[in-house]
Scaffold this motif. Sequence first.
Motif, PDB file in Angstrom:
ATOM      1  N   MET A   2       0.843  -1.166  -0.104  1.00  0.00           N
ATOM      2  CA  MET A   2      -0.014  -0.110   0.074  1.00  0.00           C
ATOM      3  C   MET A   2       0.899   1.163  -0.136  1.00  0.00           C
ATOM      4  O   MET A   2       0.392   2.382  -0.112  1.00  0.00           O
ATOM      5  N   ALA A   3       2.172   1.182   0.033  1.00  0.00           N
ATOM      6  CA  ALA A   3       2.885   2.284   0.036  1.00  0.00           C
ATOM      7  C   ALA A   3       3.840   2.489  -1.197  1.00  0.00           C
ATOM      8  O   ALA A   3       3.912   1.549  -2.124  1.00  0.00           O
ATOM      9  N   GLU A   4       4.318   3.970  -1.301  1.00  0.00           N
ATOM     10  CA  GLU A   4       5.156   4.160  -2.477  1.00  0.00           C
ATOM     11  C   GLU A   4       6.351   4.702  -2.022  1.00  0.00           C
ATOM     12  O   GLU A   4       6.312   5.443  -0.883  1.00  0.00           O
ATOM     13  N   THR A   5       7.418   4.817  -2.927  1.00  0.00           N
ATOM     14  CA  THR A   5       8.488   5.639  -2.442  1.00  0.00           C
ATOM     15  C   THR A   5       8.339   7.029  -2.678  1.00  0.00           C
ATOM     16  O   THR A   5       7.504   7.296  -3.436  1.00  0.00           O
ATOM     17  N   PRO A   6       9.256   7.964  -2.439  1.00  0.00           N
ATOM     18  CA  PRO A   6       9.215   9.404  -2.799  1.00  0.00           C
ATOM     19  C   PRO A   6       9.258   9.526  -4.280  1.00  0.00           C
ATOM     20  O   PRO A   6       8.662  10.608  -4.821  1.00  0.00           O
ATOM     21  N   ALA A   7       9.820   8.761  -5.084  1.00  0.00           N
ATOM     22  CA  ALA A   7       9.594   8.855  -6.537  1.00  0.00           C
ATOM     23  C   ALA A   7       8.504   8.131  -6.999  1.00  0.00           C
ATOM     24  O   ALA A   7       8.112   8.421  -8.297  1.00  0.00           O
ATOM     25  N   GLY A   8       7.554   7.513  -6.375  1.00  0.00           N
ATOM     26  CA  GLY A   8       6.352   7.340  -6.607  1.00  0.00           C
ATOM     27  C   GLY A   8       6.095   5.806  -6.957  1.00  0.00           C
ATOM     28  O   GLY A   8       5.116   5.466  -7.598  1.00  0.00           O
ATOM     29  N   GLU A   9       7.350   5.125  -6.881  1.00  0.00           N
ATOM     30  CA  GLU A   9       7.177   3.476  -7.265  1.00  0.00           C
ATOM     31  C   GLU A   9       6.662   2.884  -6.247  1.00  0.00           C
ATOM     32  O   GLU A   9       7.141   3.059  -4.937  1.00  0.00           O
ATOM     33  N   THR A  10       6.079   1.709  -6.643  1.00  0.00           N
ATOM     34  CA  THR A  10       5.339   0.889  -5.555  1.00  0.00           C
ATOM     35  C   THR A  10       6.131  -0.392  -5.859  1.00  0.00           C
ATOM     36  O   THR A  10       6.599  -0.773  -7.101  1.00  0.00           O
ATOM     37  N   MET A  11       5.965  -1.420  -5.052  1.00  0.00           N
ATOM     38  CA  MET A  11       6.482  -2.616  -5.176  1.00  0.00           C
ATOM     39  C   MET A  11       6.023  -3.286  -6.324  1.00  0.00           C
ATOM     40  O   MET A  11       6.417  -4.291  -7.057  1.00  0.00           O
ATOM     41  N   LEU A  12       4.575  -3.249  -6.373  1.00  0.00           N
ATOM     42  CA  LEU A  12       3.749  -3.787  -7.648  1.00  0.00           C
ATOM     43  C   LEU A  12       4.335  -3.274  -8.972  1.00  0.00           C
ATOM     44  O   LEU A  12       4.456  -3.973  -9.780  1.00  0.00           O
ATOM     45  N   ASP A  13       4.846  -2.072  -8.889  1.00  0.00           N
ATOM     46  CA  ASP A  13       5.424  -1.698 -10.168  1.00  0.00           C
ATOM     47  C   ASP A  13       6.489  -2.179 -10.223  1.00  0.00           C
ATOM     48  O   ASP A  13       7.034  -2.678 -11.528  1.00  0.00           O
ATOM     49  N   VAL A  14       7.538  -2.464  -9.353  1.00  0.00           N
ATOM     50  CA  VAL A  14       8.667  -3.258  -9.584  1.00  0.00           C
ATOM     51  C   VAL A  14       8.446  -4.583 -10.009  1.00  0.00           C
ATOM     52  O   VAL A  14       9.083  -5.162 -10.831  1.00  0.00           O
ATOM     53  N   GLN A  15       7.544  -5.408  -9.346  1.00  0.00           N
ATOM     54  CA  GLN A  15       7.214  -6.675  -9.713  1.00  0.00           C
ATOM     55  C   GLN A  15       6.875  -6.750 -11.239  1.00  0.00           C
ATOM     56  O   GLN A  15       7.123  -7.643 -12.035  1.00  0.00           O
ATOM     57  N   ARG A  16       5.862  -5.723 -11.543  1.00  0.00           N
ATOM     58  CA  ARG A  16       5.358  -5.763 -12.879  1.00  0.00           C
ATOM     59  C   ARG A  16       6.273  -5.745 -13.928  1.00  0.00           C
ATOM     60  O   ARG A  16       6.305  -6.302 -14.947  1.00  0.00           O
TER      61      ARG A  16
END
Length: 199
Positions: free
Chosen positions: A113-127
Motif C-alpha cells: 500500500m506504500a510508495e517511495t518518494p519517487a512514486g514507485e510501488t513494489m507492485l510496479d517493480v514486480q510488474r
Amino acid sequence: MTSTIYLLRHAAHDQVANYLAGRAPGVQLGPDGLAQAERLGTRLAREPFDALFASPRERAQQTAAAVAAARGNLPIETVEALDEVNFGSWSGCTFTELGKREDWRRWNALRSMAETPAGETMLDVQRRAIGFIRHITTRPGDARLALVSHADVIRAIVGHVLGLPIDAWQRFDIAPASITTLAIGEWGAKLLTLNEITP
C-alpha cells in the motif's frame, strides 16, 4: 520448452549495511565486493547459460562483468526493468536516518500500500521485472539466462512465482552475490534454488 533463469544479486558495496544506495550514482564495488563478484563468476562458470542481462547500476554492471569474464567475456545486455527500486530522495540516506521517517517505516510495514518518494510501488517493480522475464522466456527452444539485479527486485520475482503477497518480502533473504534459480515453461514456473550464497 523450458527456461532456466539464474537471478543474481550484485556483490556487496562497502557500505551495504549502513545506507540505502538505491539509484544514487557512483556506488561501486570496493576490493571485497570485486572479489565476491569474481567468486560468483567462478561459481557460475560451470552453468551453461546463453545470455547475461544486468541492471544499469554500477554495482550490478561490475558484478555482471565478473560473471561475463568467467564465461569468456560473454556480452552483457543492460536492462532498465532489472534496475533497483526507484527510492527517490531516500537514496543515499543512512538506515539510521531512514528509521526516523514515518514514510520509510510505512514502506517496510506495508509495501503493498506504500510508495517511495519517487512514486514507485513494489507492485510496479514486480510488474516490470516479471514483464521482462515473460518477454525473454517466450523465445523458441530451451534457454538458460542469467539476470543481475537487486535484492528487492529478486524478492518481487520470487514472490510472484511462489504466489506470495508483496508484504511477504521479509520471509526470505537475498544476500549479496547470491544465486536464486527458477525454471519456467508452458506448465508454469517453479523455484529451484533460493539464495545460494557464494563461498
